[in-house]
Design a protein around this motif. Structure first.
Motif, PDB file in Angstrom:
ATOM      1  N   ALA A  17       4.471  71.785 -39.512  1.00 13.19           N
ATOM      2  CA  ALA A  17       3.981  71.336 -40.818  1.00 13.19           C
ATOM      3  C   ALA A  17       4.479  69.928 -41.117  1.00 13.19           C
ATOM      4  O   ALA A  17       5.575  69.539 -40.714  1.00 13.19           O
ATOM      5  N   PRO A  18       3.679  69.131 -41.802  1.00  9.54           N
ATOM      6  CA  PRO A  18       4.132  67.779 -42.163  1.00  9.54           C
ATOM      7  C   PRO A  18       5.275  67.831 -43.163  1.00  9.54           C
ATOM      8  O   PRO A  18       5.391  68.767 -43.965  1.00  9.54           O
ATOM      9  N   CYS A  19       6.106  66.805 -43.109  1.00 11.95           N
ATOM     10  CA  CYS A  19       7.269  66.747 -44.002  1.00 11.95           C
ATOM     11  C   CYS A  19       7.698  65.301 -44.160  1.00 11.95           C
ATOM     12  O   CYS A  19       7.559  64.499 -43.234  1.00 11.95           O
ATOM     13  N   THR A  20       8.221  64.956 -45.316  1.00 10.36           N
ATOM     14  CA  THR A  20       8.741  63.611 -45.538  1.00 10.36           C
ATOM     15  C   THR A  20      10.049  63.431 -44.763  1.00 10.36           C
ATOM     16  O   THR A  20      10.716  64.407 -44.417  1.00 10.36           O
ATOM     17  N   PRO A  21      10.458  62.181 -44.499  1.00  8.51           N
ATOM     18  CA  PRO A  21      11.661  61.951 -43.677  1.00  8.51           C
ATOM     19  C   PRO A  21      12.947  62.491 -44.278  1.00  8.51           C
ATOM     20  O   PRO A  21      13.872  62.845 -43.556  1.00  8.51           O
ATOM     21  N   SER A  22      13.032  62.559 -45.596  1.00  9.41           N
ATOM     22  CA  SER A  22      14.307  62.901 -46.236  1.00  9.41           C
ATOM     23  C   SER A  22      14.413  64.353 -46.681  1.00  9.41           C
ATOM     24  O   SER A  22      15.377  64.730 -47.334  1.00  9.41           O
ATOM     25  N   GLU A  23      13.437  65.201 -46.333  1.00  8.05           N
ATOM     26  CA  GLU A  23      13.468  66.609 -46.723  1.00  8.05           C
ATOM     27  C   GLU A  23      13.442  67.493 -45.482  1.00  8.05           C
ATOM     28  O   GLU A  23      13.400  67.001 -44.354  1.00  8.05           O
ATOM     29  N   HIS A  24      13.467  68.793 -45.672  1.00  7.50           N
ATOM     30  CA  HIS A  24      13.302  69.735 -44.568  1.00  7.50           C
ATOM     31  C   HIS A  24      12.607  70.974 -45.111  1.00  7.50           C
ATOM     32  O   HIS A  24      12.612  71.231 -46.316  1.00  7.50           O
ATOM     33  N   LEU A  25      11.979  71.719 -44.218  1.00  6.70           N
ATOM     34  CA  LEU A  25      11.204  72.886 -44.611  1.00  6.70           C
ATOM     35  C   LEU A  25      11.937  74.145 -44.161  1.00  6.70           C
ATOM     36  O   LEU A  25      12.327  74.263 -43.001  1.00  6.70           O
ATOM     37  N   TRP A  26      12.117  75.083 -45.080  1.00  5.82           N
ATOM     38  CA  TRP A  26      12.869  76.297 -44.779  1.00  5.82           C
ATOM     39  C   TRP A  26      12.347  77.411 -45.671  1.00  5.82           C
ATOM     40  O   TRP A  26      11.530  77.195 -46.562  1.00  5.82           O
ATOM     41  N   TRP A  27      12.842  78.598 -45.407  1.00  2.00           N
ATOM     42  CA  TRP A  27      12.482  79.746 -46.229  1.00  2.00           C
ATOM     43  C   TRP A  27      13.674  80.684 -46.281  1.00  2.00           C
ATOM     44  O   TRP A  27      14.666  80.488 -45.576  1.00  2.00           O
ATOM     45  N   GLY A  28      13.580  81.724 -47.110  1.00  2.00           N
ATOM     46  CA  GLY A  28      14.660  82.699 -47.209  1.00  2.00           C
ATOM     47  C   GLY A  28      15.574  82.411 -48.380  1.00  2.00           C
ATOM     48  O   GLY A  28      15.393  81.460 -49.142  1.00  2.00           O
ATOM     49  N   ALA A  84       6.960  75.331 -50.068  1.00  2.00           N
ATOM     50  CA  ALA A  84       5.881  75.795 -50.933  1.00  2.00           C
ATOM     51  C   ALA A  84       4.980  74.635 -51.352  1.00  2.00           C
ATOM     52  O   ALA A  84       3.751  74.784 -51.432  1.00  2.00           O
ATOM     53  N   THR A  85       5.564  73.476 -51.612  1.00  2.95           N
ATOM     54  CA  THR A  85       4.776  72.302 -51.994  1.00  2.95           C
ATOM     55  C   THR A  85       3.855  71.870 -50.864  1.00  2.95           C
ATOM     56  O   THR A  85       2.676  71.554 -51.077  1.00  2.95           O
ATOM     57  N   VAL A  86       4.394  71.831 -49.635  1.00  2.00           N
ATOM     58  CA  VAL A  86       3.585  71.423 -48.491  1.00  2.00           C
ATOM     59  C   VAL A  86       2.439  72.411 -48.259  1.00  2.00           C
ATOM     60  O   VAL A  86       1.280  72.026 -48.054  1.00  2.00           O
ATOM     61  N   ILE A  87       2.729  73.703 -48.288  1.00  4.46           N
ATOM     62  CA  ILE A  87       1.693  74.719 -48.060  1.00  4.46           C
ATOM     63  C   ILE A  87       0.633  74.650 -49.152  1.00  4.46           C
ATOM     64  O   ILE A  87      -0.572  74.747 -48.886  1.00  4.46           O
ATOM     65  N   ASN A  88       1.063  74.465 -50.382  1.00  7.24           N
ATOM     66  CA  ASN A  88       0.123  74.354 -51.493  1.00  7.24           C
ATOM     67  C   ASN A  88      -0.852  73.196 -51.276  1.00  7.24           C
ATOM     68  O   ASN A  88      -2.061  73.319 -51.509  1.00  7.24           O
ATOM     69  N   LEU A  89      -0.344  72.065 -50.805  1.00  2.48           N
ATOM     70  CA  LEU A  89      -1.194  70.911 -50.518  1.00  2.48           C
ATOM     71  C   LEU A  89      -2.176  71.206 -49.390  1.00  2.48           C
ATOM     72  O   LEU A  89      -3.379  70.929 -49.492  1.00  2.48           O
ATOM     73  N   LEU A  90      -1.659  71.788 -48.288  1.00  4.50           N
ATOM     74  CA  LEU A  90      -2.494  72.002 -47.107  1.00  4.50           C
ATOM     75  C   LEU A  90      -3.563  73.069 -47.344  1.00  4.50           C
ATOM     76  O   LEU A  90      -4.610  73.055 -46.685  1.00  4.50           O
ATOM     77  N   LEU A  91      -3.328  73.988 -48.239  1.00  8.78           N
ATOM     78  CA  LEU A  91      -4.351  74.978 -48.571  1.00  8.78           C
ATOM     79  C   LEU A  91      -5.601  74.305 -49.132  1.00  8.78           C
ATOM     80  O   LEU A  91      -6.728  74.770 -48.918  1.00  8.78           O
TER      81      LEU A  91
END
Length: 504
Positions: free
Chosen positions: A426-437, A448-455
């Motif tokens: 999934a795409p992500c900005t340089p200063s963040e990371h994607l995780w769950w749990g 959640a923000t990235v998935i919301n956009l890609l939907l």
């Protein structure tokens, strides 16, 4: 920077105050404000070898300050904390002296010579006072002062150490030192605290106008900007960032002088004379150019094989990563049958670029690869435990075409499957990371923000500045402790997005 801690044993307290053990017992009974024993500093070797009761200690600074404020022992207390003489004769400037921690300026005063070192590192006052105490001390130095790195009520904050007890540091008042010196004391901003300027200073001299020296990052970028192996756009990108660094450094020196040379409280001004100002003849330099041009220039540097490009990219990663053509650094273990194995099949081998070298961060790479659909650099390497991992930069956007998000797979990061059969990190900005749990109070709103956009737009560019505004239902879904490899379908994601989370 700051005052270093010191602790004195019972014997050392007695030596400092010139008393015996009975005298110490008497002081404890006589003076309610006499410093009490304190916890000794932590011994890293405690628990090894012989176990014995810790020795009683007292805070050296507290004892030294108490003595200075107590008439019976003032002559044994901290020199600059004792009451100043009533009829204070003016001191006189005594030139500079080179010390183990850089050049210092001396003033002959009623209390002896005060040596001021223009440095705000730790233990500077102690180191220089120890150096003086270990020699014959022909200059009669009584006190060594060093900068604290902060502002006090009447000028820059100072740390002092007396040559009689160099191991005990205490805070001193700039205005007291100036009163003893009989004149305003010179101040250099941090970036112009240069040895040759300090050695050349004399009372009454006008402030020196000085070019702010370039730091290593600016030198690296200037070198890249002058490298003919790079195209004009890449040279422009390096120049733009170098100019921004220089502008910031000049502004910092101007701000330093404004803060530390400003008027004091009340009617009295701070006894500070500005000794150097930055040369602003060409300030500010042109920077913050056209973003598309700068991004194109940094892309060229990222694809280069020149060492100067590697160094420039390393500067940009730490300074302005949003100009670079890749997102967050990501590491995923290699697992047979995992979603990453399917993605890895399309990776192609390549020669290393500057982006690959910066991505490696000193790790030994077993293979250099590239994702042909997103152009993201990829490494096959090992983690700290020696396990094989894929190390890559997340893309900033995904190639979309007419496709849409089909599902999301959770495997050490967020993976996206598309309706045309492709799979991407999934795409992500340089200063963040994607995780769950469960984030122990922190929720995975970035994912959640990235998935919301890609939907809604598979080719959209994520903006995570306000990720906390992600749909609450999606955030709640991702806050669950899903197993590695869990796949969330488009329909389940859309349903979660529309469903308010349950209240507890």
């Amino acid at each position: 920077m700051g005052v270093s801690d010191s602790y004195l044993s019972r014997t050392e307290v007695q030596l400092l105050l010139g008393i015996n053990s009975f005298g110490l017992w008497r002081l404890v009974k006589k003076y309610d404000d006499f410093p009490q024993p304190t916890e000794p500093p932590h011994d890293l070797l405690a628990g090894f070898g012989d176990k014995k009761e810790p020795e009683e200690v007292r805070d050296g600074f507290q004892i030294y300050r108490w003595a200075a404020h107590t008439p019976e022992f003032a002559h044994r207390g901290a020199v600059l904390l004792r009451p100043l003489p009533q009829d204070l004769p003016p001191g006189r400037w005594a030139g500079y002296k080179d010390t183990v921690r850089g050049p210092a300026l001396d003033w002959h005063t009623a209390l002896g010579t005060i040596r001021v070192v223009r440095c705000d590192d730790r233990k500077v006052a102690t180191d220089v006072a120890t150096e003086v105490a270990g020699r014959s001390n022909p200059d009669g130095v009584a006190v060594v002062c060093a900068l604290y790195g902060d502002m006090s009520f009447r000028g820059p904050a100072l740390v002092a150490a007396d040559t009689a007890h160099p191991g005990i540091e205490y805070e001193a008042d700039w205005s007291d030192v100036a009163a003893l010196a009989g004149q305003d004391l010179p101040w250099w901003p941090d970036l112009l605290r240069l040895p040759h300027l300090i050695r050349a200073w004399q009372p009454g001299a006008p402030a020196a106008v000085v070019e702010v020296p370039a730091n290593n990052n600016e030198k690296i970028l200037r070198r890249a900007a002058g490298n003919d192996a790079f195209d004009v756009t890449s040279q422009l990108a390096a120049t733009d960032m170098a100019n921004d660094i220089r502008n910031n450094r000049i502004d910092a020196a101007l701000h330093d002088n404004e803060i530390f040379g400003k008027e004091g409280r009340g009617e009295r001004r701070n006894p500070v004379v500005i000794a150097a100002v930055p040369d602003t003849g060409h300030h500010p330099l042109r920077s913050d150019g056209d973003r598309q041009v700068l991004e194109a220039g940094w892309l060229g540097l990222a694809l280069s094989t020149q060492p100067d490009a590697v160094a420039a990219i390393e500067v940009a990663v730490g300074r302005q990563p949003d100009l670079l053509p890749f997102g967050a650094l990501t590491e995923v273990p290699m697992r047979p049958g995992a979603v990453s194995e399917r993605w890895a099949r399309r990776l192609t081998m390549c020669d290393p670029t500057a982006a690959h070298v910066v991505l490696a961060q000193g790790k030994r790479a077993e293979a250099f690869l590239i994702d042909p659909l997103t152009d993201m650099p990829v490494l096959r390497t090992a983690d700290r435990e020696g396990q094989q991992v894929w190390r890559f930069y997340a893309p900033l956007t995904l190639p979309a075409g007419d496709a849409e998000l089909a599902s999301v797979v959770l495997h050490h990061t967020v993976w996206v499957t598309t309706s045309d059969g492709h799979l991407h990190p999934a795409p992500c900005t340089p200063s963040e990371h994607l995780w769950w749990g469960n984030g122990y109070g922190d929720r995975p709103s970035e994912a959640a923000t990235v998935i919301n956009l890609l939907l809604d737009d598979l080719g959209g560019t994520p903006n995570l500045r306000e990720h906390w505004n992600a749909p609450k239902g999606l955030t709640a879904l991702l806050n669950e402790d899903h197993k590695q490899g869990t796949e969330l379908t488009r329909s389940s994601l859309l349903h979660a997005r529309m469903t308010p989370p349950r209240t507890r």
